[in-house]
Design an enzyme around this catalytic site. Structure first.
Site, PDB file in Angstrom:
ATOM      1  N   ALA A 144       0.838  -1.201   0.000  1.00  9.04           N
ATOM      2  CA  ALA A 144       0.000   0.000   0.000  1.00  9.04           C
ATOM      3  C   ALA A 144       0.870   1.247   0.000  1.00  9.04           C
ATOM      4  CB  ALA A 144      -0.919  -0.001   1.214  1.00  9.04           C
ATOM      5  N   ASP A 145       0.273   2.338  -0.464  1.00 13.57           N
ATOM      6  CA  ASP A 145       0.917   3.640  -0.397  1.00 13.57           C
ATOM      7  C   ASP A 145      -0.163   4.684  -0.193  1.00 13.57           C
ATOM      8  OD1 ASP A 145       3.598   5.090  -0.842  1.00 13.57           O
ATOM      9  OD2 ASP A 145       2.135   6.264  -1.986  1.00 13.57           O
ATOM     10  N   THR A 146       0.111   5.654   0.678  1.00 11.98           N
ATOM     11  CA  THR A 146      -0.858   6.698   1.002  1.00 11.98           C
ATOM     12  C   THR A 146      -0.248   8.066   0.729  1.00 11.98           C
ATOM     13  OG1 THR A 146      -1.824   5.321   2.739  1.00 11.98           O
ATOM     14  CG2 THR A 146      -2.290   7.679   2.849  1.00 11.98           C
ATOM     15  N   GLY A 192      -3.421   3.617  -2.272  1.00  7.94           N
ATOM     16  CA  GLY A 192      -3.426   2.566  -3.280  1.00  7.94           C
ATOM     17  C   GLY A 192      -3.041   1.265  -2.613  1.00  7.94           C
TER      18      GLY A 192
END
Length: 187
Positions: free
Chosen positions: A66-68, A103
């Site tokens: 994940a990436d924020t 994501g």
């Protein structure tokens, strides 16, 4: 399947544990620099995919990456470079709404799937004293948009429209829905 979290984020690990999943950690290391003209949504999708692909995946394993990031007026606000940058970001967020995008990519031997979650957060107007106090707390370091909603910055949040855990770093309801195809929470 054995679940592998491709992140060293303690917040993501805590969220995944809180919703009942057992997992191992294999942190991915990728360049998180946005491409020219890349939107926040496209950035987090790409980075989640790159992180998932950067971690070795054995048969019987499921990689979760994940990436924020935070965006305000379509300006991407990743992790601040220093205290001055953190204060700049907080001034930009002061008294207005912004978006938080995460994501997520799930990868296994048979392929991968990705999705993006969007949450809107409204901040109160912040005084220079409040900004200085918050920056001095050290909380903005290492956090997209220079704040952690689960900490001292919660005093600035007027409203959240969407997934609160998404703002922390992992949209747990959506993740659980996607994970259900592959793994079950620990009993």
């Amino acid at each position: 399947m054995r679940l592998i979290l491709a992140s060293s984020s303690p917040r993501r690990a805590a969220l995944l544990q809180a919703v009942g999943y057992a997992f191992d950690v294999r942190a991915a290391d990728v360049d998180e620099t946005p491409h020219p003209g890349e939107t926040a949504e496209a950035l987090v999708r790409r980075l989640a995919q790159e992180k998932a692909r950067a971690v070795p995946c054995q048969t019987g394993e499921l990689i979760l990456a994940a990436d924020t990031t935070v965006a305000c007026d379509e300006v991407i606000l990743n992790k601040p470079d220093d205290d001055v940058d953190a204060a700049r970001m907080l001034r930009l967020l002061s008294g207005r709404a912004h978006e938080v995008y995460t994501g997520v990519t799930l990868r296994h031997a048979g392929g991968e799937e990705s999705f993006v979650e969007r949450t809107v957060v409204w901040f109160a107007a912040l005084s220079e004293e409040e900004i200085a106090w918050y920056v001095a707390s050290g909380e903005p370091a290492g956090k997209a948009g220079a704040y952690g909603i689960q900490g001292r910055a919660s005093r600035f949040v007027l409203r959240v429209d969407g997934s609160y855990p998404n703002v922390v770093g992992l949209p747990t309801a959506q993740v659980a829905k996607h994970l259900a195809k592959y793994v079950q929470p620990a009993s």
